[in-house]
Write a protein that holds these residues in place. Structure first.
Motif, PDB file in Angstrom:
ATOM      1  N   PRO A   1       0.678  -1.078   0.085  1.00 33.38           N
ATOM      2  CA  PRO A   1       0.025   0.171  -0.012  1.00 33.38           C
ATOM      3  C   PRO A   1       0.910   1.325   0.055  1.00 33.38           C
ATOM      4  CG  PRO A   1       0.037  -0.924   1.923  1.00 33.38           C
ATOM      5  CD  PRO A   1       0.719  -2.101   1.282  1.00 33.38           C
ATOM      6  N   GLY A   2       0.400   2.491  -0.690  1.00 32.70           N
ATOM      7  CA  GLY A   2       1.264   3.544  -0.567  1.00 32.70           C
ATOM      8  C   GLY A   2       2.221   3.595  -1.627  1.00 32.70           C
ATOM      9  N   MET A   3       3.511   3.316  -1.408  1.00 32.54           N
ATOM     10  CA  MET A   3       4.661   3.297  -2.416  1.00 32.54           C
ATOM     11  C   MET A   3       4.894   1.947  -2.467  1.00 32.54           C
ATOM     12  SD  MET A   3       8.429   4.842  -1.716  1.00 32.54           S
ATOM     13  CE  MET A   3       7.775   6.326  -1.503  1.00 32.54           C
ATOM     14  N   ASP A   4       4.842   1.506  -4.017  1.00 33.36           N
ATOM     15  CA  ASP A   4       4.916  -0.162  -4.352  1.00 33.36           C
ATOM     16  C   ASP A   4       6.402  -0.425  -4.370  1.00 33.36           C
ATOM     17  OD1 ASP A   4       5.454   1.118  -6.707  1.00 33.36           O
ATOM     18  OD2 ASP A   4       3.681  -0.001  -7.648  1.00 33.36           O
ATOM     19  N   GLY A   5       6.661  -1.409  -4.674  1.00 35.67           N
ATOM     20  CA  GLY A   5       7.901  -2.108  -4.810  1.00 35.67           C
ATOM     21  C   GLY A   5       9.130  -1.389  -5.924  1.00 35.67           C
ATOM     22  N   PHE A   6       8.236  -1.423  -7.153  1.00 40.24           N
ATOM     23  CA  PHE A   6       8.670  -0.660  -8.253  1.00 40.24           C
ATOM     24  C   PHE A   6       9.383   0.995  -7.816  1.00 40.24           C
ATOM     25  CE2 PHE A   6       5.738  -3.468 -10.607  1.00 40.24           C
ATOM     26  CZ  PHE A   6       6.651  -4.306 -10.901  1.00 40.24           C
ATOM     27  N   GLU A   7       8.454   1.759  -7.123  1.00 37.31           N
ATOM     28  CA  GLU A   7       8.987   3.151  -6.872  1.00 37.31           C
ATOM     29  C   GLU A   7      10.052   2.813  -5.700  1.00 37.31           C
ATOM     30  OE1 GLU A   7       6.628   7.162  -5.233  1.00 37.31           O
ATOM     31  OE2 GLU A   7       5.495   5.436  -5.618  1.00 37.31           O
ATOM     32  N   VAL A   8      10.102   2.178  -4.981  1.00 35.67           N
ATOM     33  CA  VAL A   8      10.866   1.930  -3.841  1.00 35.67           C
ATOM     34  C   VAL A   8      12.180   1.733  -4.607  1.00 35.67           C
ATOM     35  CG1 VAL A   8      11.864   0.508  -1.915  1.00 35.67           C
ATOM     36  CG2 VAL A   8       9.607   1.464  -1.919  1.00 35.67           C
ATOM     37  N   CYS A   9      12.328   0.669  -5.673  1.00 38.13           N
ATOM     38  CA  CYS A   9      13.127   0.305  -6.362  1.00 38.13           C
ATOM     39  C   CYS A   9      13.856   1.443  -7.370  1.00 38.13           C
ATOM     40  CB  CYS A   9      13.151  -0.949  -7.375  1.00 38.13           C
ATOM     41  SG  CYS A   9      14.519  -1.414  -8.213  1.00 38.13           S
ATOM     42  N   LYS A  10      13.104   2.146  -7.786  1.00 40.17           N
ATOM     43  CA  LYS A  10      13.400   3.367  -8.484  1.00 40.17           C
ATOM     44  C   LYS A  10      14.255   4.410  -7.757  1.00 40.17           C
ATOM     45  CE  LYS A  10      11.691   6.800 -11.810  1.00 40.17           C
ATOM     46  NZ  LYS A  10      10.361   7.610 -12.554  1.00 40.17           N
ATOM     47  N   ILE A  11      13.795   4.530  -6.771  1.00 38.96           N
ATOM     48  CA  ILE A  11      14.424   5.657  -5.613  1.00 38.96           C
ATOM     49  C   ILE A  11      15.610   5.180  -5.055  1.00 38.96           C
ATOM     50  CG2 ILE A  11      14.129   6.917  -3.500  1.00 38.96           C
ATOM     51  CD1 ILE A  11      11.122   6.886  -3.998  1.00 38.96           C
ATOM     52  N   LEU A  12      15.849   4.040  -4.876  1.00 40.03           N
ATOM     53  CA  LEU A  12      16.993   3.264  -4.307  1.00 40.03           C
ATOM     54  C   LEU A  12      18.140   3.133  -5.242  1.00 40.03           C
ATOM     55  CD1 LEU A  12      15.935   0.359  -1.941  1.00 40.03           C
ATOM     56  CD2 LEU A  12      16.672   2.580  -1.346  1.00 40.03           C
TER      57      LEU A  12
ATOM     58  N   LYS B   1       9.341  -4.824 -16.402  1.00 39.43           N
ATOM     59  CA  LYS B   1       9.414  -3.244 -15.739  1.00 39.43           C
ATOM     60  C   LYS B   1      10.598  -3.399 -14.573  1.00 39.43           C
ATOM     61  CE  LYS B   1       6.659   0.026 -13.564  1.00 39.43           C
ATOM     62  NZ  LYS B   1       5.438   0.533 -12.996  1.00 39.43           N
ATOM     63  N   GLY B   2      10.621  -4.546 -13.890  1.00 37.25           N
ATOM     64  CA  GLY B   2      11.429  -4.604 -12.405  1.00 37.25           C
ATOM     65  C   GLY B   2      12.854  -4.736 -13.091  1.00 37.25           C
ATOM     66  N   PHE B   3      12.968  -5.287 -13.843  1.00 39.95           N
ATOM     67  CA  PHE B   3      14.525  -5.678 -14.405  1.00 39.95           C
ATOM     68  C   PHE B   3      14.925  -4.146 -15.037  1.00 39.95           C
ATOM     69  CE2 PHE B   3      13.531 -10.370 -15.028  1.00 39.95           C
ATOM     70  CZ  PHE B   3      14.353 -10.620 -13.949  1.00 39.95           C
ATOM     71  N   GLU B   4      14.135  -3.457 -15.682  1.00 37.85           N
ATOM     72  CA  GLU B   4      14.541  -2.030 -16.407  1.00 37.85           C
ATOM     73  C   GLU B   4      14.809  -1.126 -15.207  1.00 37.85           C
ATOM     74  OE1 GLU B   4      11.141  -0.884 -18.582  1.00 37.85           O
ATOM     75  OE2 GLU B   4      11.708  -1.979 -20.340  1.00 37.85           O
ATOM     76  N   LEU B   5      14.124  -1.423 -14.107  1.00 41.54           N
ATOM     77  CA  LEU B   5      14.259  -0.341 -13.056  1.00 41.54           C
ATOM     78  C   LEU B   5      15.521  -0.956 -12.284  1.00 41.54           C
ATOM     79  CD1 LEU B   5      10.747  -0.038 -11.491  1.00 41.54           C
ATOM     80  CD2 LEU B   5      12.228   1.466 -12.632  1.00 41.54           C
ATOM     81  N   GLY B   6      16.176  -2.140 -12.529  1.00 39.80           N
ATOM     82  CA  GLY B   6      17.336  -2.373 -11.756  1.00 39.80           C
ATOM     83  C   GLY B   6      17.299  -3.481 -10.817  1.00 39.80           C
TER      84      GLY B   6
END
Length: 429
Positions: free
Chosen positions: A56-67, A92-97
């Motif tokens: 909820p709120g910030m999902d894993g993709f956004e967390v990964c992008k920030i990190l 998408k996950g792999f593209e984010l790193g």
């Protein structure tokens, strides 16, 4: 021990992974949402992150992008945990790193295998990066070294050429210099011989003339004293005053001659000390008695402070008296009418010496002039100084006689306030 960070909003998943991974030797940190996960990751800098995609709120993709946007976290491997099986989401996950995916429900062996594998890969990547950096540094260092060696080689070649030219010039200069030195040495040898002879003749002349002057002067002083005693008849006041002036001038001249004679003996190395046990009180009183009339004429107050723990000293008594008389006479000479002088004696048990100090309220001495005080025939500039008669040998004799006793002279002075001369002599020689 490797540190793992698990970010999941499901408490059961967190507890399960904490227990399982801890049992296999990992240090496990937990975060219940994306914001906590980002904060914990920045603070703890884990070696690997297990990240839930759906939160909820910030999902894993956004967390990964920030990190991955943070320089210190961009190389940290992130493994997504999700029930998603859509290929686009994985891409998408792999593209984010992201480094990998683990599907839920979580399988123990799969988690352990993927975590271990990516940790090993991450370590190998770091080692490879470090080695690559070291290799680049070594290449750069060797390039610089090669450039430096090339420059050094060129400089050495140039220096060798210059050295050969310098050697040729040096050899020519050496030949010329040797000739000039030989000629100059011969000249100096002649000049030194003449100077030695002149100095010897000067010392002999000073000693002889001083001796020749003392003999008739002593007779004149004796005759003046006899006349003042009215041996040859009564004297009127004018005659008595004239004889007194004659006697005072004679004694002054005799003191100058004695200083000159002593100085010439010291210079010629013919003055020897006769060391014996000297009463400190007696030599001080005798010195004060010699100078007291001059002090009274200028209405100068004279005081003494003796250290009665210091009864005797090993010294040449006449020369010690000469030192003190010269210091007292100098103080009287340069102290204006109505001033004061003080003779002080103190023992220095620690250094085994006796300090004789003469302090006055005279005109004082400039600091830049103190270094010239003990030079022979030197009289420092100043109206009062120019008004006084003397050879400029008094303080020079004090300095040299003190050194012959193995002592030293120190001076403290301030313009307009006075001076303090201290003669420090070893108590026993």
């Amino acid at each position: 021990m490797d540190t793992l960070l698990v970010i999941d909003d499901t408490p059961d998943n967190l507890i399960f992974l904490l227990n399982f991974l801890s049992e296999h030797g990992f240090k496990v940190l937990m975060a219940h949402n994306g914001e906590d996960g980002i904060e914990t990751a920045e603070f703890a800098r884990p070696d690997l992150i297990l990240l839930d995609v759906r939160m909820p709120g910030m999902d894993g993709f956004e967390v990964c992008k920030i990190l991955k946007s943070k320089p210190k976290m961009k190389d940290t491997p992130i493994i997504f945990m999700t029930v998603i099986t859509y290929t686009l989401d994985k891409v998408k996950g792999f593209e984010l790193g992201a480094a990998d995916y683990i599907t839920k429900p979580i399988q123990n062996e799969e988690v352990l295998a993927r975590v271990t594998a990516h940790l090993n890969v991450h370590k190998l990547q770091r080692q490879l990066t470090q080695q690559n950096q070291q290799l680049q540094q070594e290449i750069h260092r060797r390039q610089q070294l090669n450039e430096t060696l090339q420059q050094e080689l060129e400089l050495r070649q140039q220096a060798e050429l210059e050295r050969e030219k310098a050697l040729e010039a040096l050899q020519a200069e050496k030949t010329s210099l040797a000739k000039r030195v030989e000629e100059r040495t011969a000249e100096l040898r002649v000049a030194n011989s003449e100077l030695t002879r002149a100095l010897r003749l000067k010392d002999e002349f000073l000693a002889n003339i001083s001796h020749e002057l003392r003999t008739p002067l002593t007779a004149i002083l004796g005759l003046s004293e006899t006349l003042q005693e009215s041996v040859y008849g009564p004297l009127n006041d004018k005659q008595r005053n004239s004889l007194r002036t004659l006697e005072n001038s004679g004694h002054h001249l005799l003191a100058l001659i004695n200083d000159l004679l002593d100085f010439s003996k010291i210079e010629a190395g013919k003055l020897t000390l006769e060391i014996g046990t000297v009463s400190v009180n007696e030599v001080c009183q005798a010195s004060l008695q010699t100078t007291i009339d001059a002090a009274r004429k200028k209405q100068i107050r004279v005081s003494t402070t003796l250290d009665y723990a210091v009864e005797t000293i090993q010294a040449d008594k006449p020369r010690l008296k000469e030192i003190l008389v010269n210091l007292l006479s100098n103080a009287i000479k340069f102290t204006p009418k109505g001033g004061s002088i003080k003779l002080e004696v103190s023992g220095d048990t620690e250094n085994g010496q006796v300090n004789f100090s003469v302090q006055d309220t005279g005109i004082g001495i400039a600091q830049e002039d103190i270094k010239y005080l003990f030079d022979p025939f030197v009289q420092l500039d100043g109206d009062l100084n120019r008004a006084q008669e003397g050879t400029g040998l008094g303080l020079s004799l004090v300095h040299r006689l003190t050194e012959m006793h193995g002592g030293r002279v120190s001076v403290q002075s301030e313009i307009g306030k006075g001076s303090r001369f201290t003669v420090s002599l070893p108590r026993r020689l």
